[in-house]
Design a protein around this motif. Structure first.
Motif, short mmCIF file in Angstrom:
data_model
loop_
_atom_site.label_atom_id
_atom_site.label_comp_id
_atom_site.label_asym_id
_atom_site.label_seq_id
_atom_site.Cartn_x
_atom_site.Cartn_y
_atom_site.Cartn_z
N ILE A 88 7.86 36.68 13.71
CA ILE A 88 6.49 37.13 13.48
C ILE A 88 6.28 38.48 14.17
O ILE A 88 6.45 38.58 15.38
N ARG A 89 5.91 39.48 13.39
CA ARG A 89 5.76 40.85 13.89
C ARG A 89 4.44 41.46 13.43
O ARG A 89 3.99 41.20 12.32
N PRO A 90 3.84 42.30 14.28
CA PRO A 90 2.63 43.02 13.85
C PRO A 90 2.89 43.76 12.53
O PRO A 90 4.00 44.26 12.30
N GLY A 91 1.88 43.78 11.68
CA GLY A 91 2.00 44.45 10.38
C GLY A 91 2.30 43.49 9.23
O GLY A 91 2.18 43.86 8.06
N MET A 92 2.70 42.24 9.55
CA MET A 92 2.96 41.26 8.50
C MET A 92 1.62 40.86 7.87
O MET A 92 0.59 40.85 8.53
N ASP A 137 -6.39 41.14 11.47
CA ASP A 137 -7.58 41.99 11.33
C ASP A 137 -8.33 41.58 10.06
O ASP A 137 -7.91 40.67 9.34
N SER A 138 -9.43 42.25 9.79
CA SER A 138 -10.28 41.88 8.66
C SER A 138 -9.60 42.07 7.31
O SER A 138 -10.02 41.49 6.31
N SER A 139 -8.52 42.85 7.26
CA SER A 139 -7.80 43.03 5.99
C SER A 139 -6.65 42.04 5.82
O SER A 139 -5.93 42.08 4.83
N GLY A 140 -6.46 41.14 6.80
CA GLY A 140 -5.41 40.13 6.71
C GLY A 140 -4.05 40.59 7.18
O GLY A 140 -3.03 39.99 6.84
N ILE A 141 -4.02 41.63 8.00
CA ILE A 141 -2.76 42.14 8.56
C ILE A 141 -2.65 41.68 10.02
O ILE A 141 -3.61 41.76 10.78
N LEU A 142 -1.46 41.21 10.39
CA LEU A 142 -1.25 40.70 11.75
C LEU A 142 -1.34 41.82 12.77
O LEU A 142 -0.63 42.82 12.68
N LYS A 143 -2.24 41.63 13.74
CA LYS A 143 -2.38 42.59 14.85
C LYS A 143 -1.39 42.25 15.95
O LYS A 143 -0.69 43.12 16.46
N TYR A 144 -1.36 40.98 16.34
CA TYR A 144 -0.45 40.52 17.39
C TYR A 144 -0.40 39.00 17.38
O TYR A 144 -1.19 38.34 16.71
N ALA A 145 0.55 38.45 18.13
CA ALA A 145 0.67 37.00 18.29
C ALA A 145 0.49 36.66 19.76
O ALA A 145 0.77 37.49 20.64
N SER A 146 0.00 35.47 20.02
CA SER A 146 -0.17 35.00 21.40
C SER A 146 0.15 33.52 21.46
O SER A 146 0.39 32.88 20.44
N ARG A 147 0.14 33.00 22.67
CA ARG A 147 0.35 31.57 22.89
C ARG A 147 -0.73 31.08 23.83
O ARG A 147 -1.18 31.81 24.71
N SER A 148 -1.11 29.82 23.65
CA SER A 148 -2.11 29.23 24.54
C SER A 148 -1.82 27.74 24.69
O SER A 148 -1.23 27.11 23.81
#
Length: 160
Positions: A88-92, A137-148
């Protein structure tokens, strides 16, 4: 009886386990006989098929079985796991992330941040219950991934 209870708790139905499928030997008919109809099914270019068996939202697993053009199991993959999180990478796009990780556990919208977060529940190296989160983001593009840490199953660092 113990086997039935364990299967129900795991959401696998009886004692059937995806790890019992043998690539090159097991057939698509055997998969469906053991696990039922898949939640997702798609054809592959050049023949073959992908069968998705999500155990989310609380099952901690999303299984994908890939069949060859001859109908034999080519691979069995658990999608909610470290090797898949690493893809999983930003921009996907949202679709690309869903194709990689399968069915989500939760989806939350954060209008003030103009962000939607898709989350997958998983077990962190066999112990803590966690979420892998994909922030779009609002256009459906991955900004970043996190864990919780899964807040429902953890309190003060202890599992309930």
């Amino acid at each position: 009886m113990r086997c039935l209870i364990a299967g129900l708790l795991l959401g696998l139905g009886g004692c059937a386990s995806f790890s019992a499928l043998l690539p090159g030997s097991s057939t698509g008919d055997e998969v469906i006989a053991k696990f039922g109809q898949p939640a997702g099914r798609r054809a592959l270019a050049g023949g073959g098929e992908v069968l998705d068996y999500p155990r989310e939202p609380a099952g901690l697993q999303n299984w994908r079985v890939t069949l060859s053009a001859e109908g034999r199991v080519r691979s069995v993959e658990q999608l909610v796991d470290e090797p898949y999180f690493a893809k999983i990478r930003p921009g996907m796009s949202r679709g690309e992330v869903l194709l990689t990780l399968g069915v989500i556990s939760e989806e939350r919208a954060y209008p003030n941040l103009q962000e939607t977060v898709l989350s997958w529940r998983y077990r962190d190296f066999g112990s803590r219950l966690m979420f892998f989160n994909a922030h779009f983001d609002s256009s459906g593009i991955l900004k970043y991934a996190s864990r919780s840490i899964d807040p429902i199953t953890h309190t003060g660092g202890r599992t309930r």
